[in-house]
Enzyme design. Structure first.
Site, short mmCIF file in Angstrom:
data_model
loop_
_atom_site.label_atom_id
_atom_site.label_comp_id
_atom_site.label_asym_id
_atom_site.label_seq_id
_atom_site.Cartn_x
_atom_site.Cartn_y
_atom_site.Cartn_z
N ASP A 1 4.32 -0.46 -4.90
CA ASP A 1 2.96 -1.10 -5.65
C ASP A 1 2.73 -1.59 -7.22
O ASP A 1 2.82 -1.97 -7.63
CB ASP A 1 1.62 -0.52 -4.80
CG ASP A 1 1.27 -1.47 -3.82
OD1 ASP A 1 1.65 -2.43 -2.41
OD2 ASP A 1 0.01 -0.81 -3.05
N HIS B 1 1.08 -1.24 0.41
CA HIS B 1 0.30 0.37 0.22
C HIS B 1 0.73 1.36 0.12
O HIS B 1 0.64 2.59 0.05
CB HIS B 1 -0.57 -0.10 1.43
CG HIS B 1 -1.74 -1.41 0.81
ND1 HIS B 1 -2.80 -0.98 0.25
CD2 HIS B 1 -2.43 -2.17 2.04
CE1 HIS B 1 -3.00 -2.31 0.70
NE2 HIS B 1 -3.19 -3.03 1.42
#
Length: 138
Positions: free
Chosen positions: A107, A102
């Site tokens: 990511d 996150h």
């Protein structure tokens, strides 16, 4: 403010982003960065809705028109037997380590590595261009 649901999901709080630039301060650089490139994202429709919302605050009638590919949708087609198609699940399938889940750069890196794997699988299925990839149904 970051909604409580997002804080619960990501662990990112208002305090963590209080000194971050406002979207209006980085939008021009962001738009120059993406240019007319194909956007690849994990859950692309969510990301594009979020970006277009923020852009719409600044430029009411403008929306990102770039073509996009969603690695969630591709995952469902290419890896139908996974228990779910969350980023960390697909990354684990390919032994891609996500140091800080996150977080944008980690990511994005994982999504890029997953997409590289998907490109191989798409080519194995005779898919060699964007339009065919967007229409792909296994």
């Amino acid at each position: 403010p970051i909604p409580p649901f997002i804080t619960g999901l990501t662990g990112i709080s208002d305090t963590m982003v209080k000194d971050a630039p406002k979207f209006e301060e980085v939008m021009s650089d962001f738009m120059n960065f993406i240019g007319d490139a194909v956007i690849v994202a994990h859950n692309a429709n969510f990301d594009l809705r979020f970006l277009n919302h923020e852009i719409g605050i600044i430029h009411e009638s403008y929306r990102i028109g770039n073509p996009h590919l969603c690695t969630v949708q591709l995952s469902r087609k290419l890896l139908p037997n996974l228990v779910n198609h969350r980023l960390h699940t697909v990354a684990e399938y390919y032994s891609i380590y996500i140091k800080n889940r996150h977080r944008a750069s980690d990511d994005a890196f994982a999504t890029a590595k997953i997409f590289e794997e998907f490109l191989v699988r798409l080519e194995e299925n005779g898919i060699k261009d964007l339009l065919s990839a967007r229409k792909f149904k296994k």
